[in-house]
Design a protein around this motif. Structure first.
Motif, PDB file in Angstrom:
ATOM      1  N   LEU A   1       0.881  -1.164   0.000  1.00  0.00           N
ATOM      2  CA  LEU A   1       0.000   0.000   0.000  1.00  0.00           C
ATOM      3  C   LEU A   1       0.918   1.213   0.000  1.00  0.00           C
ATOM      4  O   LEU A   1       1.697   1.392   0.939  1.00  0.00           O
ATOM      5  CB  LEU A   1      -0.904   0.021   1.229  1.00  0.00           C
ATOM      6  CG  LEU A   1      -1.899  -1.122   1.379  1.00  0.00           C
ATOM      7  CD1 LEU A   1      -2.602  -1.040   2.735  1.00  0.00           C
ATOM      8  CD2 LEU A   1      -2.933  -1.082   0.270  1.00  0.00           C
TER       9      LEU A   1
ATOM     10  N   CYS B   1      -3.744   6.114  -2.586  1.00  0.00           N
ATOM     11  CA  CYS B   1      -3.131   4.906  -2.048  1.00  0.00           C
ATOM     12  C   CYS B   1      -3.221   3.835  -3.130  1.00  0.00           C
ATOM     13  O   CYS B   1      -4.315   3.377  -3.465  1.00  0.00           O
ATOM     14  CB  CYS B   1      -3.839   4.464  -0.781  1.00  0.00           C
ATOM     15  SG  CYS B   1      -3.309   2.846  -0.174  1.00  0.00           S
TER      16      CYS B   1
ATOM     17  N   ALA C   1      -2.638   0.121  -4.307  1.00  0.00           N
ATOM     18  CA  ALA C   1      -2.587  -1.195  -3.673  1.00  0.00           C
ATOM     19  C   ALA C   1      -2.136  -2.257  -4.665  1.00  0.00           C
ATOM     20  O   ALA C   1      -2.453  -2.186  -5.859  1.00  0.00           O
ATOM     21  CB  ALA C   1      -3.957  -1.554  -3.112  1.00  0.00           C
TER      22      ALA C   1
ATOM     23  N   PHE D   1      -7.847  -6.373  -4.493  1.00  0.00           N
ATOM     24  CA  PHE D   1      -8.286  -5.076  -3.962  1.00  0.00           C
ATOM     25  C   PHE D   1      -9.803  -4.949  -3.919  1.00  0.00           C
ATOM     26  O   PHE D   1     -10.371  -4.497  -2.925  1.00  0.00           O
ATOM     27  CB  PHE D   1      -7.670  -3.975  -4.830  1.00  0.00           C
ATOM     28  CG  PHE D   1      -8.034  -2.579  -4.445  1.00  0.00           C
ATOM     29  CD1 PHE D   1      -8.979  -1.863  -5.171  1.00  0.00           C
ATOM     30  CD2 PHE D   1      -7.423  -1.956  -3.369  1.00  0.00           C
ATOM     31  CE1 PHE D   1      -9.317  -0.563  -4.838  1.00  0.00           C
ATOM     32  CE2 PHE D   1      -7.749  -0.651  -3.018  1.00  0.00           C
ATOM     33  CZ  PHE D   1      -8.695   0.045  -3.751  1.00  0.00           C
TER      34      PHE D   1
ATOM     35  N   MET E   1     -11.683  -0.488   2.321  1.00  0.00           N
ATOM     36  CA  MET E   1     -10.441   0.239   2.534  1.00  0.00           C
ATOM     37  C   MET E   1     -10.702   1.433   3.440  1.00  0.00           C
ATOM     38  O   MET E   1     -11.821   1.976   3.468  1.00  0.00           O
ATOM     39  CB  MET E   1      -9.870   0.733   1.204  1.00  0.00           C
ATOM     40  CG  MET E   1      -9.474  -0.360   0.240  1.00  0.00           C
ATOM     41  SD  MET E   1      -8.096  -1.373   0.822  1.00  0.00           S
ATOM     42  CE  MET E   1      -6.781  -0.150   0.924  1.00  0.00           C
TER      43      MET E   1
ATOM     44  N   ASN F   1      -6.999  -0.166  -8.727  1.00  0.00           N
ATOM     45  CA  ASN F   1      -6.538  -0.574  -7.396  1.00  0.00           C
ATOM     46  C   ASN F   1      -6.035   0.628  -6.588  1.00  0.00           C
ATOM     47  O   ASN F   1      -4.954   0.584  -5.979  1.00  0.00           O
ATOM     48  CB  ASN F   1      -5.428  -1.629  -7.484  1.00  0.00           C
ATOM     49  CG  ASN F   1      -5.943  -2.978  -7.926  1.00  0.00           C
ATOM     50  OD1 ASN F   1      -7.123  -3.142  -8.217  1.00  0.00           O
ATOM     51  ND2 ASN F   1      -5.059  -3.947  -8.000  1.00  0.00           N
TER      52      ASN F   1
ATOM     53  N   CYS G   1      -3.056   4.542   4.788  1.00  0.00           N
ATOM     54  CA  CYS G   1      -4.018   3.714   4.082  1.00  0.00           C
ATOM     55  C   CYS G   1      -4.032   2.331   4.747  1.00  0.00           C
ATOM     56  O   CYS G   1      -2.976   1.827   5.152  1.00  0.00           O
ATOM     57  CB  CYS G   1      -3.565   3.626   2.629  1.00  0.00           C
ATOM     58  SG  CYS G   1      -4.534   2.586   1.560  1.00  0.00           S
TER      59      CYS G   1
ATOM     60  N   THR H   1      -6.031  -1.691   4.699  1.00  0.00           N
ATOM     61  CA  THR H   1      -6.997  -2.655   4.172  1.00  0.00           C
ATOM     62  C   THR H   1      -7.784  -3.192   5.354  1.00  0.00           C
ATOM     63  O   THR H   1      -7.226  -3.869   6.225  1.00  0.00           O
ATOM     64  CB  THR H   1      -6.277  -3.788   3.433  1.00  0.00           C
ATOM     65  OG1 THR H   1      -5.435  -3.215   2.430  1.00  0.00           O
ATOM     66  CG2 THR H   1      -7.275  -4.719   2.779  1.00  0.00           C
TER      67      THR H   1
ATOM     68  N   TYR I   1      -2.634  -5.053   6.753  1.00  0.00           N
ATOM     69  CA  TYR I   1      -1.975  -4.313   5.699  1.00  0.00           C
ATOM     70  C   TYR I   1      -2.075  -2.806   5.961  1.00  0.00           C
ATOM     71  O   TYR I   1      -3.181  -2.260   6.046  1.00  0.00           O
ATOM     72  CB  TYR I   1      -2.593  -4.591   4.347  1.00  0.00           C
ATOM     73  CG  TYR I   1      -2.749  -6.048   3.950  1.00  0.00           C
ATOM     74  CD1 TYR I   1      -3.713  -6.430   3.031  1.00  0.00           C
ATOM     75  CD2 TYR I   1      -1.946  -7.046   4.495  1.00  0.00           C
ATOM     76  CE1 TYR I   1      -3.879  -7.743   2.660  1.00  0.00           C
ATOM     77  CE2 TYR I   1      -2.111  -8.370   4.135  1.00  0.00           C
ATOM     78  CZ  TYR I   1      -3.075  -8.716   3.218  1.00  0.00           C
ATOM     79  OH  TYR I   1      -3.251 -10.022   2.866  1.00  0.00           O
TER      80      TYR I   1
END
Length: 114
Positions: free
Chosen positions: A4, A22, A24, A29, A34, A77, A96, A98, A103
């Motif tokens: 990320l 951001c 990814a 994704f 997010m 993404n 950022c 996930t 992540y």
């Protein structure tokens, strides 16, 4: 390998705008919600905004509601955070994340000052 990578942080005057991005990679994704978090000096990391996997639902912290907009492009993404009417108290490192995983990006510095 999951990555990320945030970008777009800068020094901006009060009332100004910035758009964070951001990018990814390394996971599917489009399957994940997010989020953006921020951490100011001496404070805990706090949730700023969340967007569901399809992009149809979003949620915001009270302090940014009406000023910030989270969006995503599942074809590229990328998740974005459009920040308008910035205030000095928005100064922080923005991360950022996930949602529901470990992540995290490395963060991008946003400084709001005259």
């Amino acid at each position: 390998q999951v990555q990320l990578v945030e970008s777009g942080g800068d020094l901006v005057q009060p009332g100004g705008s910035l758009r964070l991005s951001c990018a990814a990679s390394g996971f599917t994704f489009r399957n994940y919600a997010m989020s953006w978090y921020r951490q100011a000096p001496g404070k805990e990391r706090e949730l700023v905004a969340v967007i569901l996997s399809t992009g149809g639902n979003t949620n915001y912290a009270g302090a940014v509601k009406g000023r910030f907009t989270i969006s995503r492009d599942n074809a590229k993404n990328v998740v974005y955070l459009q920040m308008n009417s910035l205030k000095p108290e928005d100064t922080a490192v923005y991360y950022c994340h996930t949602h529901g995983t470990s992540y995290w990006g490395q963060g991008t510095q946003v400084t709001v000052s005259s």
